[in-house]
Design an enzyme around this catalytic site. Structure first.
Site, PDB file in Angstrom:
ATOM      1  N   THR A   1     -50.572  -0.969  15.568  1.00 48.45           N
ATOM      2  CA  THR A   1     -49.524  -1.003  16.588  1.00 48.45           C
ATOM      3  C   THR A   1     -48.740   0.299  16.485  1.00 48.45           C
ATOM      4  O   THR A   1     -48.027   0.536  15.519  1.00 48.45           O
ATOM      5  CB  THR A   1     -48.581  -2.200  16.385  1.00 48.45           C
TER       6      THR A   1
ATOM      7  N   LYS B   1     -40.247  -1.784  13.015  1.00 49.82           N
ATOM      8  CA  LYS B   1     -41.015  -0.623  13.490  1.00 49.82           C
ATOM      9  C   LYS B   1     -41.509  -0.865  14.905  1.00 49.82           C
ATOM     10  O   LYS B   1     -41.383  -0.013  15.788  1.00 49.82           O
ATOM     11  CB  LYS B   1     -42.181  -0.359  12.532  1.00 49.82           C
TER      12      LYS B   1
ATOM     13  N   LYS C   1     -49.081  -4.921  23.768  1.00 46.47           N
ATOM     14  CA  LYS C   1     -48.608  -5.388  22.452  1.00 46.47           C
ATOM     15  C   LYS C   1     -47.088  -5.361  22.397  1.00 46.47           C
ATOM     16  O   LYS C   1     -46.458  -6.220  21.773  1.00 46.47           O
ATOM     17  CB  LYS C   1     -49.201  -4.510  21.348  1.00 46.47           C
TER      18      LYS C   1
END
Length: 288
Positions: A97, A240, A172
């Site tokens: 990701t 993150k 995502k």
């Protein structure tokens, strides 16, 4: 069956590479800390490489699952990077990701080198990786995706092309945005039940059968009730990811007020020493 390299053997990559080997693919693995690669090879049929480049040499597909944008650049680029070892026509599949920006940058470099590139971030957590039931959202060309899909199938319950390069990463982000608000809502619901003197199992038994039901409620309510968080997707990684979501929202003009708020709540959990706790630990800050 294909010749496949897998780069990055963390809590997600280790079992994902294992599923590839179990499916009959010829797998070569590389990890920044060699001990994990050796441990993987001791458990599965496959070969260990000393560098990402060495792992990628002769591979038809190179899969990566590392930490962040910088990690991905290091794995792909340079003399020891995967791109240097890949033959023309090979496809790089990135399960990390990361930002859509780094994805598009690396995809362009791959195309210049005669390589395919598919961004393919996953959802389902460690449990999904171990069971081979991940949701995989992809970006790239139809041809590259069509070639990679049958390999990704070794650990996917659903795999879908969302659009051109970067579209998988954008999808995502949608996933993480939805989870952030949902986990906060679930945390507040269970916290309210506790304060009101209700039984959490009984409340969940009832409300999970209606509109409030969710995967998070079904799979996390018991551990949340027990204040047990030493498993699953870490808060540090969620922050993150949410940072990527918020930065992209600034670029696109999207408004994410709940996501921004929950990101700060996760910052409080980090300050409590919960950086490695599961994301369901949002309830812990309500109990202070």
């Amino acid at each position: 069956m294909a010749r496949v390299a897998f780069l990055g053997l963390g809590v997600m990559g280790f079992p994902m590479a294992g599923h590839l080997a179990a499916a009959g693919h010829e797998v070569t693995v590389w990890n920044r800390s060699p001990a994990k690669a050796e441990a993987w090879a001791a458990r599965h049929k496959g070969r260990v490489a000393a560098t990402a480049r060495e792992a990628a040499e002769g591979a038809e597909f190179v899969m990566a699952c590392v930490g962040n944008d910088d990690d991905l650049r290091q794995v792909c680029l340079g003399e020891a990077g995967a791109f240097a070892g890949m033959g023309k026509g090979a496809v790089f599949v990135d399960h990390t990701t990361v930002s859509a920006a780094v994805t598009r940058q690396l995809s362009a470099l791959a195309v210049e080198a005669g390589l395919g590139f598919v961004d393919a971030p996953v959802s389902g957590g460690q449990a999904g990786a171990e069971s081979g039931q991940l949701s995989v959202m992809c970006g790239g060309t139809q041809d590259d995706y069509a070639r990679a899909e049958s390999v990704i199938a070794a650990y996917a319950k659903i795999c879908k092309l969302m659009g051109p390069s970067g579209a998988g990463q954008l999808a995502k982000m949608c996933n993480q945005i939805a989870i952030a608000g949902l986990v906060q809502g679930l945390s507040e619901s269970l916290h309210f039940a506790e304060k009101a003197g209700l039984s959490i199992p009984e409340v969940v038994e009832v409300i999970s059968q209606g509109a409030a039901g969710s995967w998070q409620m079904q799979n996390r309510h018991q551990t949340m009730a027990e204040n047990h968080f030493d498993f699953g997707f870490a808060v540090d990684w969620m922050r993150k990811d949410l940072g990527i979501c918020l930065a992209t929202a600034d670029e696109t003009g999207a408004s994410l007020p709940v996501t921004a708020l929950v990101d700060q709540f996760y910052k409080e959990v980090q300050a409590m020493g919960g950086g490695r706790w599961d994301t369901s630990s949002l309830i812990a800050r309500l109990r202070r």
